[in-house]
Design a protein around this motif. Structure first.
Motif, PDB file in Angstrom:
ATOM      1  N   LEU A   9      22.141  43.651  60.627  1.00 28.34           N
ATOM      2  CA  LEU A   9      20.923  43.648  61.508  1.00 28.34           C
ATOM      3  C   LEU A   9      21.268  43.453  62.812  1.00 28.34           C
ATOM      4  N   LEU A  10      20.668  43.892  63.754  1.00 32.95           N
ATOM      5  CA  LEU A  10      20.928  43.419  65.157  1.00 32.95           C
ATOM      6  C   LEU A  10      19.331  43.274  65.783  1.00 32.95           C
ATOM      7  N   ASN A  11      19.485  41.945  66.472  1.00 34.93           N
ATOM      8  CA  ASN A  11      18.197  41.447  67.036  1.00 34.93           C
ATOM      9  C   ASN A  11      18.285  41.443  68.465  1.00 34.93           C
ATOM     10  N   TRP A  12      17.413  42.021  69.008  1.00 28.15           N
ATOM     11  CA  TRP A  12      17.307  41.642  70.726  1.00 28.15           C
ATOM     12  C   TRP A  12      15.850  41.469  71.029  1.00 28.15           C
ATOM     13  N   ASN A  13      15.556  40.374  71.182  1.00 31.75           N
ATOM     14  CA  ASN A  13      14.262  39.776  71.694  1.00 31.75           C
ATOM     15  C   ASN A  13      13.144  40.226  70.687  1.00 31.75           C
ATOM     16  N   SER A  14      13.565  40.086  69.283  1.00 34.92           N
ATOM     17  CA  SER A  14      12.421  40.440  68.163  1.00 34.92           C
ATOM     18  C   SER A  14      12.625  39.556  66.911  1.00 34.92           C
ATOM     19  N   TYR A  15      12.462  38.321  67.127  1.00 33.54           N
ATOM     20  CA  TYR A  15      12.674  37.376  66.087  1.00 33.54           C
ATOM     21  C   TYR A  15      11.809  37.602  64.986  1.00 33.54           C
ATOM     22  N   LYS A  16      10.314  38.016  65.411  1.00 29.94           N
ATOM     23  CA  LYS A  16       9.408  38.234  64.349  1.00 29.94           C
ATOM     24  C   LYS A  16       9.789  39.362  63.372  1.00 29.94           C
ATOM     25  N   VAL A  37      23.492  38.822  60.894  1.00 36.09           N
ATOM     26  CA  VAL A  37      22.562  38.927  61.712  1.00 36.09           C
ATOM     27  C   VAL A  37      23.165  39.030  63.171  1.00 36.09           C
ATOM     28  N   VAL A  38      22.878  39.729  64.121  1.00 34.74           N
ATOM     29  CA  VAL A  38      23.837  39.728  65.418  1.00 34.74           C
ATOM     30  C   VAL A  38      22.764  39.554  66.327  1.00 34.74           C
ATOM     31  N   ASP A  39      22.583  38.685  67.072  1.00 33.08           N
ATOM     32  CA  ASP A  39      21.605  38.422  68.267  1.00 33.08           C
ATOM     33  C   ASP A  39      22.401  39.190  69.609  1.00 33.08           C
ATOM     34  N   ASN A  40      21.891  39.949  70.005  1.00 32.60           N
ATOM     35  CA  ASN A  40      22.535  40.627  71.241  1.00 32.60           C
ATOM     36  C   ASN A  40      22.120  40.174  72.679  1.00 32.60           C
ATOM     37  N   ALA A  41      22.140  38.821  72.987  1.00 33.05           N
ATOM     38  CA  ALA A  41      21.884  38.121  74.041  1.00 33.05           C
ATOM     39  C   ALA A  41      20.474  38.290  74.323  1.00 33.05           C
ATOM     40  N   SER A  42      19.534  37.906  73.400  1.00 30.49           N
ATOM     41  CA  SER A  42      18.475  37.682  73.750  1.00 30.49           C
ATOM     42  C   SER A  42      17.895  36.796  74.660  1.00 30.49           C
ATOM     43  N   ILE A  80      30.109  43.996  66.424  1.00 33.41           N
ATOM     44  CA  ILE A  80      30.614  42.455  66.357  1.00 33.41           C
ATOM     45  C   ILE A  80      30.573  42.252  64.722  1.00 33.41           C
ATOM     46  N   ALA A  81      29.591  42.807  64.017  1.00 32.98           N
ATOM     47  CA  ALA A  81      29.702  42.328  62.589  1.00 32.98           C
ATOM     48  C   ALA A  81      30.330  43.361  61.641  1.00 32.98           C
ATOM     49  N   ILE A  82      30.386  44.619  62.142  1.00 32.86           N
ATOM     50  CA  ILE A  82      31.360  45.792  61.555  1.00 32.86           C
ATOM     51  C   ILE A  82      32.584  45.275  61.506  1.00 32.86           C
ATOM     52  N   SER A  86      34.700  44.166  57.915  1.00 30.21           N
ATOM     53  CA  SER A  86      35.979  44.883  57.541  1.00 30.21           C
ATOM     54  C   SER A  86      36.900  43.761  57.325  1.00 30.21           C
ATOM     55  N   ILE A  87      37.176  42.881  58.009  1.00 34.47           N
ATOM     56  CA  ILE A  87      38.198  41.967  57.945  1.00 34.47           C
ATOM     57  C   ILE A  87      37.738  41.020  56.625  1.00 34.47           C
TER      58      ILE A  87
END
Length: 324
Positions: A9-16, A37-42, A80-82, A86-87
């Motif tokens: 999941l990619l989050n950007w300014n949308s915690y809810k 869950v990756v936060d994209n510099a919110s 970032i998460a992909i 994979s690792i």
């Protein structure tokens, strides 16, 4: 045998939205999955709240919070998460928009065809507009020669007409399950698009390697649709990326004889998006018009990446990605 799945999941300014999606993942009937869950510099405090949730083990399933130091766009944030998944050796990777909610069998029904038939490399869900039985996505079509792509069934009330599993040439990144071995073969999402068409690009690369792509109607998702770009400013920018990246993708996958079709499509988009400004009485008309022309100009110049950064031309061979 159940195989492991990394859900991203990619989050950007949308915690809810992210929280509601995570709550729906609690209902999954699949045995072995891990959520990233990756936060994209919110900039709205989302990252801090997600980090706290992680520390407090808010959910029953295992999950990992990752933070990007800057907004890397859809592809860069997901990558970032992909790369981490994979690792860590997961068998499958499920890209899932954070503004979705899932049905209990949505993951197991995506995995099942892959276990039966190894030629299937990507599967995707039937996606409804949130709180409705109106279709947002029931498989996708691509015209890679001119950059056009379309959602099958878009805005149609579901009356069972999209209940047949079938091969398609495009699964949207809103709910896309891919074999990890394909990621090893074709690479991660192309970050030069920044926003839009990176999922189309991924599908095309898989198709070129001979993998089948399948729409699975028994996998059900509800999508709130573009919650992160509802402001007029971001809506205008999304138009920029759609216009520019359609051309960039077409040029990438076809040689010069086919670029005429991409140019014709580019001209059509300039006209169509200006008509939308008028017909829909959109605000900031001059700003929107300027971005439309900027998108066309940057497409022809081969400029990619985030609009404000104006990165250099993207290589047309995905085996030789440029360094940024």
């Amino acid at each position: 045998m159940t195989q492991s799945v990394a859900i991203i999941l990619l989050n950007w300014n949308s915690y809810k939205d992210t929280k509601e999606c995570m709550e729906s993942l609690e209902l999954l009937d699949y045995a072995t999955y891990h959520v990233y869950v990756v936060d994209n510099a919110s900039t709205d405090g989302s990252a801090e709240r997600l980090k706290k949730d992680d520390q407090e083990a808010l959910y029953s399933f295992e999950w990992t919070f990752l933070a990007s130091p800057r907004n890397l766009g859809f592809a860069g944030g997901n990558n970032i998460a992909i790369k981490q998944a994979s690792i860590e050796g997961f068998d499958f990777i499920w890209l899932l928009n954070n503004d979705t909610e899932v049905e209990a069998q949505s993951l197991s029904t995506l995995v099942e065809p892959m276990l039966v038939d190894h030629t299937i490399g990507i599967t995707g869900s039937k996606i409804y507009f949130a709180n409705s039985d109106v279709i947002w996505f029931a498989g996708g079509k691509i015209n890679a020669r001119n950059g056009a792509h379309a959602h099958i069934g878009m805005r149609k009330k579901d009356q069972g007409q999209f209940d047949q599993k079938k091969d398609v040439n495009y699964i949207v990144g809103c709910s896309l399950l891919i074999r990890s071995e394909i990621v090893q073969e074709i690479g991660v999402l192309e970050e030069d698009y920044f926003l839009y068409y990176e999922d189309v690009d991924w599908n095309l690369r898989a198709l070129e390697k001979g993998w089948r792509i399948q729409y699975i109607p028994t996998s059900i998702i509800w999508h709130k649709v573009s919650q992160s770009i509802k402001s007029s400013e971001l809506s205008a920018l999304s138009t920029y990326y759609i216009i520019r990246n359609a051309y960039v993708m077409a040029v990438k996958f076809h040689e010069k004889p086919f670029q005429v079709r991409a140019c014709l499509r580019l001209g059509r988009n300039i006209i169509w998006y200006h008509l939308k400004i008028i017909i829909r009485k959109q605000d900031h008309k001059r700003r929107r018009s300027a971005l439309i022309f900027a998108a066309a100009g940057d497409a022809l110049k081969g400029k990619t990446g985030q609009f404000v950064q104006q990165k250099t031309k993207m290589r047309t061979t995905y085996g030789t990605r440029k360094s940024s």
